[in-house]
Scaffold this motif. Structure first.
Motif, short mmCIF file in Angstrom:
data_model
loop_
_atom_site.label_atom_id
_atom_site.label_comp_id
_atom_site.label_asym_id
_atom_site.label_seq_id
_atom_site.Cartn_x
_atom_site.Cartn_y
_atom_site.Cartn_z
N ARG A 1 16.26 -4.91 -10.75
CA ARG A 1 16.30 -3.45 -10.50
C ARG A 1 16.47 -3.11 -9.03
N MET A 2 16.40 -4.10 -8.15
CA MET A 2 16.64 -3.84 -6.72
C MET A 2 18.14 -3.87 -6.50
N ASN A 3 18.81 -2.82 -6.93
CA ASN A 3 20.27 -2.72 -6.83
C ASN A 3 20.64 -1.28 -7.14
N LEU A 4 21.92 -0.96 -7.19
CA LEU A 4 22.31 0.36 -7.69
C LEU A 4 22.13 0.25 -9.19
N THR B 1 31.92 -9.09 -4.42
CA THR B 1 32.59 -9.32 -5.71
C THR B 1 31.91 -8.52 -6.82
N LEU B 2 30.58 -8.58 -6.87
CA LEU B 2 29.89 -7.96 -8.01
C LEU B 2 30.06 -6.45 -8.04
N GLY B 3 30.29 -5.85 -6.86
CA GLY B 3 30.52 -4.39 -6.83
C GLY B 3 31.99 -4.02 -6.99
N GLY C 1 37.03 -8.28 1.59
CA GLY C 1 36.85 -7.11 2.45
C GLY C 1 37.30 -7.36 3.87
N ILE C 2 37.06 -6.36 4.72
CA ILE C 2 37.64 -6.36 6.07
C ILE C 2 36.65 -6.76 7.17
N ASN C 3 35.43 -7.18 6.78
CA ASN C 3 34.46 -7.63 7.79
C ASN C 3 34.01 -9.02 7.36
N GLY D 1 30.15 -20.66 -3.61
CA GLY D 1 28.71 -20.49 -3.73
C GLY D 1 28.28 -19.07 -3.39
N PRO D 2 27.09 -18.63 -3.87
CA PRO D 2 26.68 -17.23 -3.74
C PRO D 2 26.20 -16.83 -2.35
N GLY D 3 26.13 -17.80 -1.43
CA GLY D 3 25.75 -17.45 -0.06
C GLY D 3 26.95 -17.44 0.88
N GLY E 1 20.27 -2.13 1.60
CA GLY E 1 19.23 -3.13 1.91
C GLY E 1 18.51 -3.67 0.69
N ASN E 2 19.12 -3.56 -0.49
CA ASN E 2 18.45 -4.02 -1.71
C ASN E 2 18.26 -5.53 -1.76
N ALA E 3 18.81 -6.24 -0.79
CA ALA E 3 18.60 -7.69 -0.73
C ALA E 3 17.14 -8.03 -0.44
N VAL E 4 16.39 -7.07 0.07
CA VAL E 4 14.99 -7.33 0.44
C VAL E 4 14.06 -6.40 -0.32
N ARG F 1 19.43 -11.92 -2.41
CA ARG F 1 20.18 -11.82 -1.14
C ARG F 1 21.38 -12.75 -1.14
N GLY F 2 22.57 -12.15 -0.99
CA GLY F 2 23.78 -12.95 -0.78
C GLY F 2 24.06 -12.98 0.70
N GLY F 3 25.01 -12.13 1.14
CA GLY F 3 25.32 -12.05 2.58
C GLY F 3 24.46 -11.03 3.32
N GLY F 4 23.64 -10.26 2.59
CA GLY F 4 22.73 -9.31 3.21
C GLY F 4 23.40 -8.09 3.83
N HIS F 5 24.62 -7.75 3.38
CA HIS F 5 25.37 -6.67 4.02
C HIS F 5 25.22 -5.31 3.35
C1 LIG Z 1 30.41 -3.89 7.82
C2 LIG Z 1 30.74 -3.87 6.35
C3 LIG Z 1 32.05 -3.85 5.94
C4 LIG Z 1 32.36 -3.80 4.58
N1 LIG Z 1 33.67 -3.80 4.20
C5 LIG Z 1 33.96 -3.79 2.89
C6 LIG Z 1 35.32 -3.87 2.45
O1 LIG Z 1 36.25 -3.94 3.24
N2 LIG Z 1 35.55 -3.86 1.13
C7 LIG Z 1 34.55 -3.80 0.20
O2 LIG Z 1 34.85 -3.81 -0.99
N3 LIG Z 1 33.26 -3.73 0.58
C8 LIG Z 1 32.96 -3.73 1.89
N4 LIG Z 1 31.65 -3.66 2.28
C9 LIG Z 1 30.61 -3.45 1.27
C10 LIG Z 1 30.17 -4.78 0.69
O3 LIG Z 1 31.05 -5.12 -0.33
C11 LIG Z 1 28.75 -4.64 0.12
O4 LIG Z 1 27.88 -4.34 1.15
C12 LIG Z 1 28.31 -5.91 -0.60
O5 LIG Z 1 27.24 -5.61 -1.47
C13 LIG Z 1 27.87 -6.96 0.38
O6 LIG Z 1 27.54 -8.14 -0.27
P1 LIG Z 1 26.47 -9.12 0.37
O7 LIG Z 1 26.36 -10.29 -0.51
O8 LIG Z 1 26.79 -9.35 1.80
O9 LIG Z 1 25.18 -8.19 0.36
P2 LIG Z 1 23.70 -8.32 -0.17
O10 LIG Z 1 23.00 -7.19 0.48
O11 LIG Z 1 23.15 -9.68 0.00
O12 LIG Z 1 23.85 -8.06 -1.70
C14 LIG Z 1 24.06 -6.77 -2.20
C15 LIG Z 1 23.50 -6.71 -3.60
O13 LIG Z 1 24.33 -7.49 -4.44
C16 LIG Z 1 23.52 -8.16 -5.40
N5 LIG Z 1 23.75 -9.60 -5.23
C17 LIG Z 1 24.10 -10.25 -4.11
N6 LIG Z 1 24.31 -11.56 -4.40
C18 LIG Z 1 24.08 -11.70 -5.72
C19 LIG Z 1 24.16 -12.79 -6.63
N7 LIG Z 1 24.53 -14.01 -6.25
N8 LIG Z 1 23.86 -12.57 -7.92
C20 LIG Z 1 23.48 -11.34 -8.35
N9 LIG Z 1 23.40 -10.28 -7.55
C21 LIG Z 1 23.71 -10.46 -6.24
C22 LIG Z 1 22.10 -7.73 -5.17
O14 LIG Z 1 21.81 -6.64 -6.02
C23 LIG Z 1 22.12 -7.28 -3.74
O15 LIG Z 1 21.14 -6.29 -3.48
C24 LIG Z 1 31.32 -3.75 3.63
C25 LIG Z 1 29.99 -3.77 4.04
C26 LIG Z 1 29.70 -3.83 5.39
C27 LIG Z 1 28.26 -3.80 5.83
#
Ligand SMILES: Cc1cc2nc3c(=O)[nH]c(=O)nc-3n(C[C@H](O)[C@H](O)[C@H](O)COP(=O)(O)OP(=O)(O)OC[C@H]3O[C@@H](n4cnc5c(N)ncnc54)[C@H](O)[C@@H]3O)c2cc1C
Length: 505
Positions: free
Chosen positions: A488-491, A178-180, A167-169, A145-147, A115-118, A107-111
């Protein structure tokens, strides 16, 4: 904000894991192959002593908060949550899980919408407290940092007049974004988030700590730039920064839905030759009660053109002027705006806990036929929070070769996201059906590729197409760094059966 715990779980591939024999001394968990195994309290205590932020189980008061993610349809119960504060914690967590073949989520930002963060019944490696950011203004670099959330990063970098494309949120996590790949208002000018990544520290499946950059572990570095969380847990990112703002010329131009066809065609033609500094997106939705719109327009379908010119503010006013002439605007709110503030402009529409379902298409060009189909779908919006947005990309992003990073979709000049968003569980299927239909209707005009950061959990079959010609190379890197597919909890990118030469070095 809605309370996600008030709703029944809607999960397709993650049936609720029921700990049939919970007791004070044992705890059940799921393995990688989904068999049920037992942990004894002595093992959990030993593990908890290795994790600086502690380990949570269902017995802990903060467990329910810690397992929540942005998408309220995700309601999963990990066996353990490891609250990591430092890199050593992450190494301990990975080793603990690997030894037991325990299902892991990160789990990074959980966005992420999927829902693969859980992981239901697994170990959630929670990085959300690792939010440290260090800016080196002289070198124009940032250690993140990753959080960290996008707001954290923008705040620290903007204190020095600097930024990197995000990104925009602003409540999104830097790590997953970043990773995607990562794109936003600065992408046409400065590339994707990954194009500004200089290096990353990664805990791989063997528990080892590796540094990946152009010089060190270059193949791993290539894979991390778009390959998602498949290769290990990133504990630190280093980014390049650019001078931005602190004010940019930005805002919204809103047109009536009746003019949608004329406006979107003019927008498409304009964006195909716009300067790199300018990004204009198109959003079709019901109008929120914005103060610069007439009250009669509130709640009716509109076309919103959010825009940012990231160069000189005076030049921005000139560059943006044509956008106000695509039709007869219902309202215009553009002008000099703090960049960090505009990065948060859409947060009120995207709060955590709502129910969300997305379907997205990539387009290399946005044809008249595609425009008509998008307008038709927007004419059937199933709720006041649903929308279809089309991000304008291209520019610097498109000048990077498709095989330079794992992210292959450099021809995605437009990315459309059909965003179903609602609050009542009774609307689940109705809204999802709308999103799927809108996606299918537009698909014949799209590239067939996808953006892994936007894929839902029921779109595993789109992963290979999303990586296209880069998929086999990614599988080879996966084979080298995670042959058992611990992550494997990812795409998911499955490990290659036989590694290709590139990965064997
Ligand atoms: C409201 C909203 C707006 C968005 N807008 C944009 C946008 O403008 N541009 C854009 O490009 N994307 C956008 N996104 C998509 C966003 O980039 C992805 O949802 C991204 O995966 C969120 O990262 P997270 O760390 O918050 O999510 P998480 O759910 O915590 O992580 C997603 C996945 O990334 C992997 N991961 C996370 N942290 C790590 C780590 N430190 N090391 C290894 N693997 C890790 C895991 O597989 C995890 O399941 C948006 C998403 C939302 C919900």
């Amino acid at each position: 904000m809605n309370d996600p715990t008030a709703h029944a779980p809607i999960t397709t591939s993650h049936p609720t894991f029921i700990d049939t024999e919970p007791s004070m001394t044992t705890l059940h968990y799921l393995t990688l192959d989904k068999s049920v195994q037992t942990l004894h309290s002595a093992d959990i205590d030993t593990f908890a002593r290795q994790i600086s932020g502690g380990v949570l189980t269902r017995a802990d008061a903060s467990y329910d908060d810690a397992r929540k993610v942005w998408n309220g349809t995700v309601d999963r119960r990990p066996a353990l949550i490891a609250r990591c504060l430092q890199t050593g914690d992450v190494q301990a967590a990975v080793r603990f899980a690997a030894t037991r073949h325990m299902l892991i989520s990160v789990r990074g930002g959980g966005h992420h919408i999927a829902g693969n963060a859980v992981a239901e019944g697994g170990l959630m490696i929670d990085l959300s407290a690792m939010r440290d950011i260090r800016i080196d203004a002289a070198r124009r670099t940032a250690l993140v940092g990753p959080g960290a959330l996008l707001a954290d990063f923008d705040r620290e970098a903007q204190a020095h007049g600097l930024a990197t494309p995000l990104g925009i949120n602003s409540t999104t996590g830097v790590a997953g974004l970043t990773l995607g790949g990562g794109f936003g208002w600065l992408t046409r000018r400065h590339g994707m988030t990954i194009d500004n990544l200089l290096g990353a520290t990664v805990v791989t499946a063997d528990g080892a700590l590796r540094f990946a950059s152009a010089q060190s572990e270059p193949e791993l570095f290539w894979a991390l730039r778009g390959g998602g969380g498949n290769f290990g847990v990133v504990t630190s990112f280093e980014f390049r920064l650019h001078p931005v703002g602190p004010e940019v010329y930005a805002g919204l131009v809103v047109y009536p839905f009746a003019q949608a066809r004329q406006v979107l065609r003019a927008w498409r033609d304009f964006t195909m030759q716009a300067p790199d500094e300018l990004s204009v997106w198109a959003v079709l939705r019901k109008a929120p009660p914005l103060p610069f719109l007439p009250a009669s327009a509130h709640g009716t379908e509109v076309v919103v053109l959010p825009l940012v010119y990231s160069g000189d503010v005076a030049a921005g006013e000139r560059a943006v002027a044509p956008v106000l002439r695509f039709g007869d605007p219902l309202g215009v709110a553009v002008g000099p705006t703090p960049y960090a503030g505009f990065q948060q402009a859409f947060d009120p529409l995207l709060t955590a806990g709502g129910r969300n379902y997305w379907k997205s298409n990539n387009f290399s060009r946005f044809s008249d036929a595609a425009i008509d189909l998008v307008i038709e779908s927007a004419g059937r919006l199933p709720g006041p929070e649903c929308e279809i947005f089309v991000a304008q990309l291209g520019g610097a992003m498109a000048r990077v070769k498709p095989d330079a990073t794992a992210f292959v979709g450099r021809d995605a000049h437009y990315i459309m996201n059909v965003h179903g968003r609602w609050s009542d569980t009774g609307d689940d299927e109705r809204v999802r059906a709308w999103a799927r239909q809108a996606f299918q209707d537009a698909a014949p005009h799209a590239t067939g590729s996808g953006y892994v950061n936007f894929l839902t959990e029921d779109e595993a079959e789109r992963v290979a197409a999303s990586y296209g010609a880069n998929h086999a190379r990614l599988q080879a890197v996966k084979h080298r760094f995670d042959p058992d597919n611990l992550f494997r909890m990812n795409l998911n990118i499955t490990p290659a059966a036989i590694p290709v030469a590139q990965a064997s070095t």
